[in-house]
Scaffold this motif. Structure first.
Motif, PDB file in Angstrom:
ATOM      1  N   MET B  95       0.835  -1.204   0.000  1.00 15.13           N
ATOM      2  CA  MET B  95       0.000   0.000   0.000  1.00 15.13           C
ATOM      3  C   MET B  95       0.873   1.259   0.000  1.00 15.13           C
ATOM      4  SD  MET B  95      -3.362  -0.724   0.404  1.00 15.13           S
ATOM      5  CE  MET B  95      -4.298  -0.089   1.768  1.00 15.13           C
ATOM      6  N   CYS B  96       0.281   2.327  -0.518  1.00 21.33           N
ATOM      7  CA  CYS B  96       1.031   3.555  -0.728  1.00 21.33           C
ATOM      8  C   CYS B  96       0.980   4.498   0.467  1.00 21.33           C
ATOM      9  CB  CYS B  96       0.452   4.256  -1.940  1.00 21.33           C
ATOM     10  SG  CYS B  96      -1.340   4.387  -1.841  1.00 21.33           S
ATOM     11  N   HIS B  97       0.370   4.090   1.538  1.00 24.31           N
ATOM     12  CA  HIS B  97       0.216   5.006   2.683  1.00 24.31           C
ATOM     13  C   HIS B  97      -0.016   4.172   3.942  1.00 24.31           C
ATOM     14  CE1 HIS B  97      -3.836   3.858   1.527  1.00 24.31           C
ATOM     15  NE2 HIS B  97      -4.098   3.948   2.806  1.00 24.31           N
ATOM     16  N   ASP B  99      -2.583   3.955   7.318  1.00 29.36           N
ATOM     17  CA  ASP B  99      -3.817   4.507   7.882  1.00 29.36           C
ATOM     18  C   ASP B  99      -3.736   4.443   9.408  1.00 29.36           C
ATOM     19  OD1 ASP B  99      -4.319   1.875   8.534  1.00 29.36           O
ATOM     20  OD2 ASP B  99      -5.878   1.590   7.030  1.00 29.36           O
ATOM     21  N   GLU B 101      -5.211   2.614  11.585  1.00 31.28           N
ATOM     22  CA  GLU B 101      -5.143   1.275  12.173  1.00 31.28           C
ATOM     23  C   GLU B 101      -3.709   0.727  12.143  1.00 31.28           C
ATOM     24  OE1 GLU B 101      -7.120  -2.755  10.869  1.00 31.28           O
ATOM     25  OE2 GLU B 101      -8.631  -1.160  10.950  1.00 31.28           O
ATOM     26  N   VAL B 137       0.655  11.954  -2.451  1.00 30.61           N
ATOM     27  CA  VAL B 137      -0.775  11.905  -2.748  1.00 30.61           C
ATOM     28  C   VAL B 137      -1.552  11.211  -1.625  1.00 30.61           C
ATOM     29  CG1 VAL B 137      -2.537  11.248  -4.424  1.00 30.61           C
ATOM     30  CG2 VAL B 137      -0.273  11.874  -5.206  1.00 30.61           C
ATOM     31  N   CYS B 138      -1.356   9.898  -1.508  1.00 31.57           N
ATOM     32  CA  CYS B 138      -2.198   9.111  -0.600  1.00 31.57           C
ATOM     33  C   CYS B 138      -2.013   9.429   0.878  1.00 31.57           C
ATOM     34  CB  CYS B 138      -1.984   7.632  -0.831  1.00 31.57           C
ATOM     35  SG  CYS B 138      -1.618   7.260  -2.538  1.00 31.57           S
ATOM     36  N   GLU B 141      -4.345  11.891   2.343  1.00 32.10           N
ATOM     37  CA  GLU B 141      -5.778  11.615   2.463  1.00 32.10           C
ATOM     38  C   GLU B 141      -6.130  10.780   3.672  1.00 32.10           C
ATOM     39  OE1 GLU B 141      -6.886  10.035  -1.317  1.00 32.10           O
ATOM     40  OE2 GLU B 141      -7.613  12.002  -1.941  1.00 32.10           O
ATOM     41  N   PHE B 142      -5.149  10.022   4.155  1.00 35.71           N
ATOM     42  CA  PHE B 142      -5.436   9.135   5.280  1.00 35.71           C
ATOM     43  C   PHE B 142      -4.827   9.692   6.558  1.00 35.71           C
ATOM     44  CE2 PHE B 142      -6.226   6.443   1.681  1.00 35.71           C
ATOM     45  CZ  PHE B 142      -7.287   5.658   2.093  1.00 35.71           C
TER      46      PHE B 142
END
Lengths: 115, 233
Positions: B95-97, B99, B101, B137-138, B141-142
């Motif tokens: 994954m690119c980011h 979160d 969790e 980018v990502c 957003e998270f």
């Protein structure tokens, strides 16, 4: 791979909603995607196809995207204008005091289930 | 004709993550731990900046680092060898980011014990730095649950980056401009860059540094010291 991460989030929410509603298969998931949400619709549907077909609940399920045009509001003159065409500067009065009214949504609108 | 039932959802994809991030911030406040989320493009000098900053702060604060990458543990090892502070590697599994969790899982590994156990004890750390995946980018957003967001923009990337990645610059509390030693060789306009950053985020603090020579790093270290103290009040 930004869109794939988003797809995993969509699948998680759809699974939860399906469980709450006693649904065994979803035929369509409808998304509201804002024009400046940084999501590329074709990438999202490609990633969706790959990931959704791995789930019994979502095999063959279509991801339908309803775009939401981006609109910016100008505090300088009180008018609204299309964000993508004009960016941060108000085309009516040249003010920089503008903010995004809508257009960054990444929202699950509804699920469609065939009886 | 087939019958189609419609189930209305009307829910943002980021809603669950935003809620988890807020909960994590609440926990951190209780424990007196300041979590910094550090973001940038690949190669902007995140790890070098961290080493310089940590070496200036490690006598004043108890520091741990979480390195997030798609693969490898070179950054975690580099930090540990160069600073001696606790450093762990998180893999995002492609994954690119990160979160909220994943961040919480990382924090549990750093601080030790189960999340519920951890919350009842004062933490062994004042400052935990999360080095996010190199990407503009990502990660924007998270919400990771961090107390403050920082980003590093390096001179070779150009002064127009804030125009190209508006969301990243609008969520950052501090923007560190790195590699100022090479300013004479690039068409990088520092004043324009500051102007573009403030267009996106009038409240952002901008700190020009050179992580290689250490120039300006003191200012970033002081910013962190002040923010950590404020969070622990």
């Amino acid at each position: 791979m930004h869109e794939l991460g988003i797809v995993f989030y969509i699948i998680r929410d759809v699974k939860q909603a399906a469980q709450e509603n006693g649904v065994e298969h979803v035929s369509t998931v409808v998304m509201n995607i804002g024009e400046v949400s940084t999501i590329i619709p074709e990438y999202l549907t490609d990633c969706w196809r790959w990931a959704a077909d791995k789930e019994d609940l979502l095999r063959g399920c279509e991801l339908k995207i309803e775009p939401i045009p981006a609109v910016t509001h100008c505090d300088g003159c009180g008018k609204d204008y299309p964000t993508v065409a004009h960016g941060k500067i108000c085309p009516h009065c040249g003010s920089e005091k503008t903010w995004l009214l809508r257009g960054n949504e990444v929202e699950i609108k509804e699920l469609r289930v065939e009886n | 004709m087939e019958n189609v039932k419609i189930i209305e959802i009307k829910k943002s994809v980021f809603e669950d993550n935003d809620r988890a991030a807020d909960a994590l911030r609440g926990e951190l406040k209780k424990k007196g731990v300041f979590l910094l989320n550090l973001m940038s493009s690949p190669g902007s000098g995140k790890t070098t900046t961290l080493i310089q900053t940590i070496n200036r702060l490690k006598d004043k604060l108890r520091i741990a680092v979480m390195e997030a990458d798609i693969d490898s543990d070179v950054d975690a090892i580099k930090i540990k060898e160069a600073t001696g502070v606790e450093s762990i590697q998180l893999h995002t599994g492609g994954m690119c980011h990160l979160d909220a969790e994943m961040t919480e899982q990382g924090l549990t590994a750093v601080i030790g014990g189960q999340p519920s156990e951890v919350s009842s004890q004062p933490s062994a750390f004042d400052l935990v730095i999360l080095e996010n995946v190199g990407n503009l980018v990502c990660p924007a957003e998270f919400d990771t649950g961090a107390v403050k967001n920082a980003m590093i923009l390096s001179v070779p990337e150009g002064h127009d980056k804030p125009l190209k990645y508006p969301l990243m610059f609008s969520i950052c509390d501090v923007v560190v401009i790195n590699k100022i030693d090479v300013l004479p060789y690039f068409d990088f306009d520092m004043e324009k860059c500051k102007e573009y950053i403030h267009m996106r985020n009038p409240k952002a603090t901008v700190i020009p540094i050179c992580a290689k020579t250490g120039e300006g790093v003191e200012a970033f270290a002081n910013w962190l010291l002040k923010e950590v103290a404020r969070w622990k009040e």
